[in-house]
Write a protein that holds these residues in place. Structure first.
Motif, PDB file in Angstrom:
ATOM      1  N   ASP A  70       0.821  -1.217   0.000  1.00 32.48           N
ATOM      2  CA  ASP A  70       0.000   0.000   0.000  1.00 32.48           C
ATOM      3  C   ASP A  70       0.855   1.266   0.000  1.00 32.48           C
ATOM      4  OD1 ASP A  70      -2.221  -1.598  -0.069  1.00 32.48           O
ATOM      5  OD2 ASP A  70      -2.889  -1.152   1.965  1.00 32.48           O
ATOM      6  N   GLN A  71       1.980   1.246   0.711  1.00 30.83           N
ATOM      7  CA  GLN A  71       2.866   2.419   0.707  1.00 30.83           C
ATOM      8  C   GLN A  71       3.474   2.643  -0.672  1.00 30.83           C
ATOM      9  OE1 GLN A  71       5.658   2.920   4.086  1.00 30.83           O
ATOM     10  NE2 GLN A  71       4.627   1.111   4.912  1.00 30.83           N
ATOM     11  N   ILE A  72       3.891   1.562  -1.319  1.00 29.51           N
ATOM     12  CA  ILE A  72       4.473   1.691  -2.661  1.00 29.51           C
ATOM     13  C   ILE A  72       3.416   2.218  -3.629  1.00 29.51           C
ATOM     14  CG2 ILE A  72       5.413   0.406  -4.633  1.00 29.51           C
ATOM     15  CD1 ILE A  72       6.735  -1.490  -2.537  1.00 29.51           C
ATOM     16  N   ASP A  79       1.400  10.088  -5.135  1.00 28.38           N
ATOM     17  CA  ASP A  79       2.453  11.083  -5.015  1.00 28.38           C
ATOM     18  C   ASP A  79       3.262  11.257  -6.297  1.00 28.38           C
ATOM     19  OD1 ASP A  79       1.599  11.384  -2.393  1.00 28.38           O
ATOM     20  OD2 ASP A  79       3.092   9.983  -1.609  1.00 28.38           O
ATOM     21  N   GLY A  80       3.134  10.324  -7.241  1.00 25.98           N
ATOM     22  CA  GLY A  80       3.828  10.437  -8.514  1.00 25.98           C
ATOM     23  C   GLY A  80       5.331  10.241  -8.420  1.00 25.98           C
ATOM     24  N   PHE A  81       5.783   9.501  -7.409  1.00 25.54           N
ATOM     25  CA  PHE A  81       7.207   9.251  -7.254  1.00 25.54           C
ATOM     26  C   PHE A  81       7.686   8.284  -8.332  1.00 25.54           C
ATOM     27  CE2 PHE A  81       8.370  10.327  -2.601  1.00 25.54           C
ATOM     28  CZ  PHE A  81       7.530  11.420  -2.617  1.00 25.54           C
ATOM     29  N   SER A  82       8.939   8.408  -8.705  1.00 25.32           N
ATOM     30  CA  SER A  82       9.548   7.468  -9.648  1.00 25.32           C
ATOM     31  C   SER A  82       9.963   6.205  -8.891  1.00 25.32           C
ATOM     32  CB  SER A  82      10.779   8.099 -10.300  1.00 25.32           C
ATOM     33  OG  SER A  82      11.817   8.241  -9.343  1.00 25.32           O
ATOM     34  N   ILE A  83      10.308   5.177  -9.642  1.00 27.80           N
ATOM     35  CA  ILE A  83      10.791   3.934  -9.042  1.00 27.80           C
ATOM     36  C   ILE A  83      12.035   4.217  -8.207  1.00 27.80           C
ATOM     37  CG2 ILE A  83      11.834   1.684  -9.575  1.00 27.80           C
ATOM     38  CD1 ILE A  83       9.891   1.636 -12.035  1.00 27.80           C
ATOM     39  N   GLU A  84      12.913   5.048  -8.718  1.00 28.09           N
ATOM     40  CA  GLU A  84      14.149   5.384  -8.007  1.00 28.09           C
ATOM     41  C   GLU A  84      13.850   6.126  -6.705  1.00 28.09           C
ATOM     42  OE1 GLU A  84      13.585   6.107 -11.285  1.00 28.09           O
ATOM     43  OE2 GLU A  84      14.831   4.521 -12.142  1.00 28.09           O
ATOM     44  N   LEU A  97       9.666  -2.490  -8.326  1.00 29.30           N
ATOM     45  CA  LEU A  97       9.552  -2.739  -9.760  1.00 29.30           C
ATOM     46  C   LEU A  97       8.426  -3.718 -10.053  1.00 29.30           C
ATOM     47  CD1 LEU A  97      10.746  -2.057 -12.499  1.00 29.30           C
ATOM     48  CD2 LEU A  97      12.380  -3.911 -12.193  1.00 29.30           C
ATOM     49  N   TRP A  98       8.329  -4.794  -9.303  1.00 26.06           N
ATOM     50  CA  TRP A  98       7.269  -5.786  -9.470  1.00 26.06           C
ATOM     51  C   TRP A  98       5.896  -5.132  -9.304  1.00 26.06           C
ATOM     52  CZ3 TRP A  98       3.255  -7.649  -6.590  1.00 26.06           C
ATOM     53  CH2 TRP A  98       2.661  -8.842  -7.012  1.00 26.06           C
ATOM     54  N   THR A  99       5.745  -4.317  -8.268  1.00 28.70           N
ATOM     55  CA  THR A  99       4.463  -3.663  -7.980  1.00 28.70           C
ATOM     56  C   THR A  99       4.071  -2.706  -9.105  1.00 28.70           C
ATOM     57  OG1 THR A  99       4.897  -3.822  -5.602  1.00 28.70           O
ATOM     58  CG2 THR A  99       3.229  -2.226  -6.308  1.00 28.70           C
TER      59      THR A  99
END
Length: 138
Positions: A70-72, A79-84, A97-99
């Motif tokens: 849920d946080q991811i 929030d539109g955060f990138s994977i990094e 990455l999986w999520t």
């Protein structure tokens, strides 16, 4: 997702009441509802989550724990955060990455599902506008 409609096989005219609610929030809502009296039985709340597609299949068999998942999802969708950026917050890169891949690969399912109520700041419904024929490979 909770569907309200006349039959389970047809999604026409249905409303997905919990479509925008992460699993951890579902449990918080259940606890809130039960504050004065037990409306939702504890065995329902304590039962391991399952899509019940196969016998003895549980969400935890294939998904990260819901507090992490849920946080991811919140960081990626709301929030539109990138994977990094998500990984920099201490989350396992493979899990992130999986999520993200599962969210993007299953985008077409969201478009097929009944409309849902908007609860979070950016709903999977109208709040998340993604082209259905896009290439989401990472």
């Amino acid at each position: 997702m909770l569907f309200l409609g006349h039959e389970r096989g047809s999604l026409g005219g249905e409303l997905a009441v919990l479509s925008d609610v992460p699993k951890t929030m579902v449990y918080q809502i259940a606890e809130y509802i039960n504050q004065k009296s037990e409306v939702i039985h504890q065995e329902i709340i304590q039962k391991a989550p399952s899509a019940e597609l196969k016998s003895n299949q549980f969400d935890q068999d294939t998904l990260p724990p819901y507090p992490i998942l849920d946080q991811i999802i919140e960081l990626w969708i709301e929030d539109g955060f990138s994977i990094e950026e998500i990984t920099a917050r201490g989350f396992d890169c493979r899990t992130v990455l999986w999520t993200v891949q599962r969210i993007d690969q299953n985008e077409h399912k969201r478009k097929q599902a009944p409309q849902g109520l908007k609860v979070t700041s950016k709903a999977f419904g109208s709040g998340r506008r993604m082209p259905i024929a896009a290439d989401y490979s990472y």
